[in-house]
Design a protein around this motif. Sequence first.
Motif, PDB file in Angstrom:
ATOM      1  N   GLU A   1     -14.988 -26.858  48.797  1.00 56.61           N
ATOM      2  CA  GLU A   1     -15.955 -26.881  49.898  1.00 56.61           C
ATOM      3  C   GLU A   1     -15.802 -25.646  50.778  1.00 56.61           C
ATOM      4  O   GLU A   1     -16.802 -25.043  51.199  1.00 56.61           O
ATOM      5  N   ALA A   2     -14.579 -25.262  51.063  1.00 59.20           N
ATOM      6  CA  ALA A   2     -14.339 -24.096  51.924  1.00 59.20           C
ATOM      7  C   ALA A   2     -14.830 -22.810  51.275  1.00 59.20           C
ATOM      8  O   ALA A   2     -15.496 -21.986  51.910  1.00 59.20           O
ATOM      9  N   LEU A   3     -14.521 -22.625  49.995  1.00 60.83           N
ATOM     10  CA  LEU A   3     -14.942 -21.410  49.293  1.00 60.83           C
ATOM     11  C   LEU A   3     -16.466 -21.324  49.215  1.00 60.83           C
ATOM     12  O   LEU A   3     -17.047 -20.260  49.414  1.00 60.83           O
TER      13      LEU A   3
ATOM     14  N   PHE B   1     -28.796 -16.668  43.904  1.00 58.50           N
ATOM     15  CA  PHE B   1     -27.695 -16.875  44.845  1.00 58.50           C
ATOM     16  C   PHE B   1     -26.794 -18.005  44.384  1.00 58.50           C
ATOM     17  O   PHE B   1     -25.568 -17.893  44.412  1.00 58.50           O
ATOM     18  N   GLU B   2     -27.397 -19.089  43.961  1.00 55.55           N
ATOM     19  CA  GLU B   2     -26.619 -20.257  43.530  1.00 55.55           C
ATOM     20  C   GLU B   2     -25.726 -19.908  42.349  1.00 55.55           C
ATOM     21  O   GLU B   2     -24.561 -20.318  42.292  1.00 55.55           O
ATOM     22  N   ALA B   3     -26.253 -19.132  41.422  1.00 56.38           N
ATOM     23  CA  ALA B   3     -25.473 -18.753  40.243  1.00 56.38           C
ATOM     24  C   ALA B   3     -24.280 -17.884  40.628  1.00 56.38           C
ATOM     25  O   ALA B   3     -23.158 -18.076  40.129  1.00 56.38           O
ATOM     26  N   VAL B   4     -24.515 -16.929  41.522  1.00 58.43           N
ATOM     27  CA  VAL B   4     -23.435 -16.041  41.941  1.00 58.43           C
ATOM     28  C   VAL B   4     -22.389 -16.805  42.743  1.00 58.43           C
ATOM     29  O   VAL B   4     -21.176 -16.620  42.552  1.00 58.43           O
ATOM     30  N   ILE B   5     -22.826 -17.666  43.644  1.00 59.28           N
ATOM     31  CA  ILE B   5     -21.895 -18.433  44.471  1.00 59.28           C
ATOM     32  C   ILE B   5     -21.025 -19.346  43.603  1.00 59.28           C
ATOM     33  O   ILE B   5     -19.805 -19.434  43.792  1.00 59.28           O
TER      34      ILE B   5
ATOM     35  N   LEU C   1     -18.465 -17.234  41.879  1.00 63.43           N
ATOM     36  CA  LEU C   1     -17.418 -16.813  42.810  1.00 63.43           C
ATOM     37  C   LEU C   1     -16.405 -17.932  43.050  1.00 63.43           C
ATOM     38  O   LEU C   1     -15.195 -17.708  43.033  1.00 63.43           O
ATOM     39  N   VAL C   2     -16.912 -19.124  43.285  1.00 65.83           N
ATOM     40  CA  VAL C   2     -16.027 -20.255  43.576  1.00 65.83           C
ATOM     41  C   VAL C   2     -15.172 -20.584  42.353  1.00 65.83           C
ATOM     42  O   VAL C   2     -13.958 -20.786  42.462  1.00 65.83           O
ATOM     43  N   ARG C   3     -15.793 -20.619  41.190  1.00 62.36           N
ATOM     44  CA  ARG C   3     -15.042 -20.911  39.966  1.00 62.36           C
ATOM     45  C   ARG C   3     -13.980 -19.848  39.706  1.00 62.36           C
ATOM     46  O   ARG C   3     -12.841 -20.154  39.344  1.00 62.36           O
ATOM     47  N   GLY C   4     -14.352 -18.588  39.881  1.00 59.48           N
ATOM     48  CA  GLY C   4     -13.403 -17.515  39.650  1.00 59.48           C
ATOM     49  C   GLY C   4     -12.227 -17.587  40.600  1.00 59.48           C
ATOM     50  O   GLY C   4     -11.074 -17.411  40.197  1.00 59.48           O
ATOM     51  N   ALA C   5     -12.500 -17.863  41.867  1.00 57.02           N
ATOM     52  CA  ALA C   5     -11.431 -17.939  42.863  1.00 57.02           C
ATOM     53  C   ALA C   5     -10.483 -19.097  42.573  1.00 57.02           C
ATOM     54  O   ALA C   5      -9.284 -19.021  42.867  1.00 57.02           O
ATOM     55  N   MET C   6     -11.013 -20.153  41.971  1.00 53.75           N
ATOM     56  CA  MET C   6     -10.194 -21.331  41.676  1.00 53.75           C
ATOM     57  C   MET C   6      -9.605 -21.296  40.274  1.00 53.75           C
ATOM     58  O   MET C   6      -8.920 -22.234  39.860  1.00 53.75           O
TER      59      MET C   6
END
Length: 208
Positions: free
Chosen positions: A91-93, A186-190, A193-198
């Motif tokens: 949620e935070a990311l 935007f949704e695809a990039v976000i 990003l979240v998946r990559g960070a996690m």
Amino acid sequence: MTRPVRTARTRLTPEARRAQLLECALAAFAENGLARATHSHVAERAGVSVPAVHSYFRTREDLVAAVLGEVEAYLIEVVSTALGGRKSVHEALRSLAVNFSNAAREKPDMTKVWLDWSTGVRADVWARYMALLERLYGIAQKLLERGKQEGVIPPALNARAAARVYLGGGHTVALMKFSGATPREFEAVIEHLVRGAMGLGVGEVLPA
């Protein structure tokens, strides 16, 4: 076309006048760039004399420092608010990535100055930007380390490297807003990003 915010005859307290001039400075720097904006641009927007601007920001270096201070404080607040607290890591990311997108619409001048600052590799303001990034990386890294402790992020993930890539993606999201990207893009990039960070691959279920 620039539009004066107030006339020179308007009586403001010194604090209010400085705030007004700083707001005009952000707009002037967004329009003309960090390397070119001057006291004259600010004076024109504020509807005051050039000496009046100099009385609050004596040199161009003072003016630049004040503008960058506003951008710096804004970015630290946005990142700290989104990634702090007890929200889930996912949620935070996601919240911060969405905020970067919204910032380009809600605070376009602030965002444009930030993007301009981020490319000033040879400028004397670069060291300050690098110091800001290190602080932001630290905030993101702390969240990712918590995710490892909670078991929602793989233990082998390099949290520092992931924080760098994730925040770099936030920069990309802000750029996309000015390029007219669609909500679906935007949704695809976000999500990426979240998946990559996690440390999650495509198809893996995101933790709640």
